[in-house]
Design a protein around this motif. Sequence first.
Motif, mmCIF file in Angstrom:
data_model
loop_
_atom_site.group_PDB
_atom_site.id
_atom_site.type_symbol
_atom_site.label_atom_id
_atom_site.label_comp_id
_atom_site.label_asym_id
_atom_site.label_seq_id
_atom_site.Cartn_x
_atom_site.Cartn_y
_atom_site.Cartn_z
ATOM 1 N N ASN A 8 0.847 -1.187 0.000
ATOM 2 C CA ASN A 8 0.000 0.000 0.000
ATOM 3 C C ASN A 8 0.885 1.239 0.000
ATOM 4 O O ASN A 8 1.825 1.329 0.776
ATOM 5 C CB ASN A 8 -0.915 0.038 1.229
ATOM 6 N N THR A 9 0.560 2.184 -0.873
ATOM 7 C CA THR A 9 1.312 3.434 -0.935
ATOM 8 C C THR A 9 0.405 4.566 -0.482
ATOM 9 O O THR A 9 -0.704 4.712 -0.979
ATOM 10 C CB THR A 9 1.812 3.697 -2.368
ATOM 11 N N TYR A 10 0.904 5.352 0.474
ATOM 12 C CA TYR A 10 0.149 6.477 1.025
ATOM 13 C C TYR A 10 0.846 7.772 0.622
ATOM 14 O O TYR A 10 2.059 7.898 0.726
ATOM 15 C CB TYR A 10 0.082 6.383 2.550
ATOM 16 N N THR A 11 0.055 8.748 0.170
ATOM 17 C CA THR A 11 0.610 10.049 -0.196
ATOM 18 C C THR A 11 0.757 10.895 1.055
ATOM 19 O O THR A 11 0.200 10.584 2.118
ATOM 20 C CB THR A 11 -0.283 10.779 -1.205
ATOM 21 N N ASN A 12 1.484 11.973 0.925
ATOM 22 C CA ASN A 12 1.691 12.891 2.040
ATOM 23 C C ASN A 12 0.360 13.448 2.552
ATOM 24 O O ASN A 12 0.188 13.663 3.750
ATOM 25 C CB ASN A 12 2.621 14.019 1.597
ATOM 26 N N ALA A 13 -0.603 13.662 1.667
ATOM 27 C CA ALA A 13 -1.905 14.192 2.074
ATOM 28 C C ALA A 13 -2.694 13.193 2.922
ATOM 29 O O ALA A 13 -3.535 13.582 3.731
ATOM 30 C CB ALA A 13 -2.714 14.585 0.843
ATOM 31 N N GLN A 14 -2.443 11.890 2.769
ATOM 32 C CA GLN A 14 -3.157 10.879 3.537
ATOM 33 C C GLN A 14 -2.603 10.707 4.952
ATOM 34 O O GLN A 14 -3.258 10.107 5.789
ATOM 35 C CB GLN A 14 -3.091 9.526 2.812
ATOM 36 N N LEU A 15 -1.425 11.213 5.209
ATOM 37 C CA LEU A 15 -0.827 11.079 6.533
ATOM 38 C C LEU A 15 -1.354 12.181 7.440
ATOM 39 O O LEU A 15 -1.290 13.348 7.099
ATOM 40 C CB LEU A 15 0.696 11.163 6.437
ATOM 41 N N THR A 16 -1.893 11.793 8.580
ATOM 42 C CA THR A 16 -2.438 12.798 9.495
ATOM 43 C C THR A 16 -1.387 13.334 10.446
ATOM 44 O O THR A 16 -1.548 14.407 11.002
ATOM 45 C CB THR A 16 -3.623 12.222 10.291
ATOM 46 N N SER A 17 -0.300 12.605 10.665
ATOM 47 C CA SER A 17 0.799 13.132 11.466
ATOM 48 C C SER A 17 2.073 12.399 11.080
ATOM 49 O O SER A 17 2.046 11.255 10.644
ATOM 50 C CB SER A 17 0.531 12.971 12.963
ATOM 51 N N LEU A 18 3.166 13.073 11.256
ATOM 52 C CA LEU A 18 4.474 12.495 10.974
ATOM 53 C C LEU A 18 5.414 12.961 12.074
ATOM 54 O O LEU A 18 5.521 14.148 12.340
ATOM 55 C CB LEU A 18 4.976 12.965 9.607
ATOM 56 N N SER A 19 6.031 12.011 12.770
ATOM 57 C CA SER A 19 6.914 12.387 13.873
ATOM 58 C C SER A 19 8.050 11.393 14.002
ATOM 59 O O SER A 19 8.059 10.337 13.369
ATOM 60 C CB SER A 19 6.120 12.449 15.182
ATOM 61 N N ASP A 20 8.962 11.702 14.854
ATOM 62 C CA ASP A 20 10.078 10.824 15.190
ATOM 63 C C ASP A 20 10.842 10.345 13.960
ATOM 64 O O ASP A 20 11.187 9.180 13.865
ATOM 65 C CB ASP A 20 9.604 9.608 15.994
ATOM 66 N N GLY A 21 11.096 11.243 13.034
ATOM 67 C CA GLY A 21 11.896 10.878 11.876
ATOM 68 C C GLY A 21 13.359 10.726 12.266
ATOM 69 O O GLY A 21 13.860 11.445 13.123
ATOM 70 N N GLY A 22 14.021 9.759 11.681
ATOM 71 C CA GLY A 22 15.423 9.538 11.996
ATOM 72 C C GLY A 22 16.232 9.241 10.754
ATOM 73 O O GLY A 22 15.721 8.705 9.775
ATOM 74 N N TYR A 23 17.495 9.605 10.812
ATOM 75 C CA TYR A 23 18.417 9.384 9.694
ATOM 76 C C TYR A 23 19.778 9.058 10.290
ATOM 77 O O TYR A 23 20.268 9.775 11.159
ATOM 78 C CB TYR A 23 18.495 10.653 8.835
ATOM 79 N N GLU A 24 20.372 7.970 9.853
ATOM 80 C CA GLU A 24 21.701 7.593 10.323
ATOM 81 C C GLU A 24 22.526 7.131 9.135
ATOM 82 O O GLU A 24 22.071 6.331 8.325
ATOM 83 C CB GLU A 24 21.601 6.469 11.345
ATOM 84 N N GLU A 25 23.745 7.647 9.053
ATOM 85 C CA GLU A 25 24.628 7.263 7.961
ATOM 86 C C GLU A 25 26.013 6.948 8.521
ATOM 87 O O GLU A 25 26.536 7.674 9.355
ATOM 88 C CB GLU A 25 24.739 8.386 6.932
ATOM 89 N N ILE A 26 26.592 5.854 8.042
ATOM 90 C CA ILE A 26 27.934 5.442 8.444
ATOM 91 C C ILE A 26 28.773 5.336 7.178
ATOM 92 O O ILE A 26 28.347 4.722 6.196
ATOM 93 C CB ILE A 26 27.907 4.086 9.168
ATOM 94 N N GLN A 27 29.966 5.935 7.203
ATOM 95 C CA GLN A 27 30.859 5.884 6.047
ATOM 96 C C GLN A 27 32.281 5.575 6.499
ATOM 97 O O GLN A 27 32.714 6.038 7.551
ATOM 98 C CB GLN A 27 30.887 7.230 5.312
ATOM 99 N N ALA A 28 32.993 4.806 5.692
ATOM 100 C CA ALA A 28 34.412 4.530 5.906
ATOM 101 C C ALA A 28 35.043 4.275 4.543
ATOM 102 O O ALA A 28 34.377 3.776 3.630
ATOM 103 C CB ALA A 28 34.597 3.319 6.810
ATOM 104 N N ALA A 29 36.309 4.613 4.413
ATOM 105 C CA ALA A 29 36.992 4.416 3.126
ATOM 106 C C ALA A 29 38.462 4.085 3.361
ATOM 107 O O ALA A 29 39.057 4.480 4.359
ATOM 108 C CB ALA A 29 36.872 5.672 2.262
ATOM 109 N N LEU A 30 39.013 3.346 2.422
ATOM 110 C CA LEU A 30 40.431 3.032 2.402
ATOM 111 C C LEU A 30 40.957 3.437 1.033
ATOM 112 O O LEU A 30 40.416 3.020 -0.002
ATOM 113 C CB LEU A 30 40.658 1.539 2.633
ATOM 114 N N GLU A 31 42.008 4.265 1.026
ATOM 115 C CA GLU A 31 42.497 4.847 -0.213
ATOM 116 C C GLU A 31 44.004 4.649 -0.340
ATOM 117 O O GLU A 31 44.727 4.692 0.651
ATOM 118 C CB GLU A 31 42.178 6.348 -0.208
#
Length: 117
Positions: A8-31
């Motif tokens: 099921n796909t819901y559009t932004n207009a169908q969402l009545t609330s949006l909270s607790d968003g999170g984003y985590e990124e991990i990066q490593a490199a060897l050059e």
Amino acid sequence: DTVAIDANTYTNAQLTSLSDGGYEEIQAALEVAWKTDNFIPYVGIKYSDVDVGSTFTVGSVERKASGKDSSETIGAFVGLTILPKLAATPASEQFSINLEGRFIDEEAFSAGVSYKF
């Protein structure tokens, strides 16, 4: 813009609330790089992992969504830093031009000019 849960796909207009968003990124490199008079070629491998998640409400039901934005976590890159000798002055050594390509986990190319002061 949209949230997909169990086919099921819901559009932004169908969402009545949006909270607790999170984003985590991990990066490593060897050059590995080596320097000549006017060039610094390099090659390497990198690890990059991204996790995103949020809590939202559709109708009166609270849902949690999480996932990864990247399908591949291991990639490779190659690059070349050019150290132009624009004039026979020490100030010309402060300029550099960098060209880099990234592959496997992403397809990207970047170019930049730097001036050290």
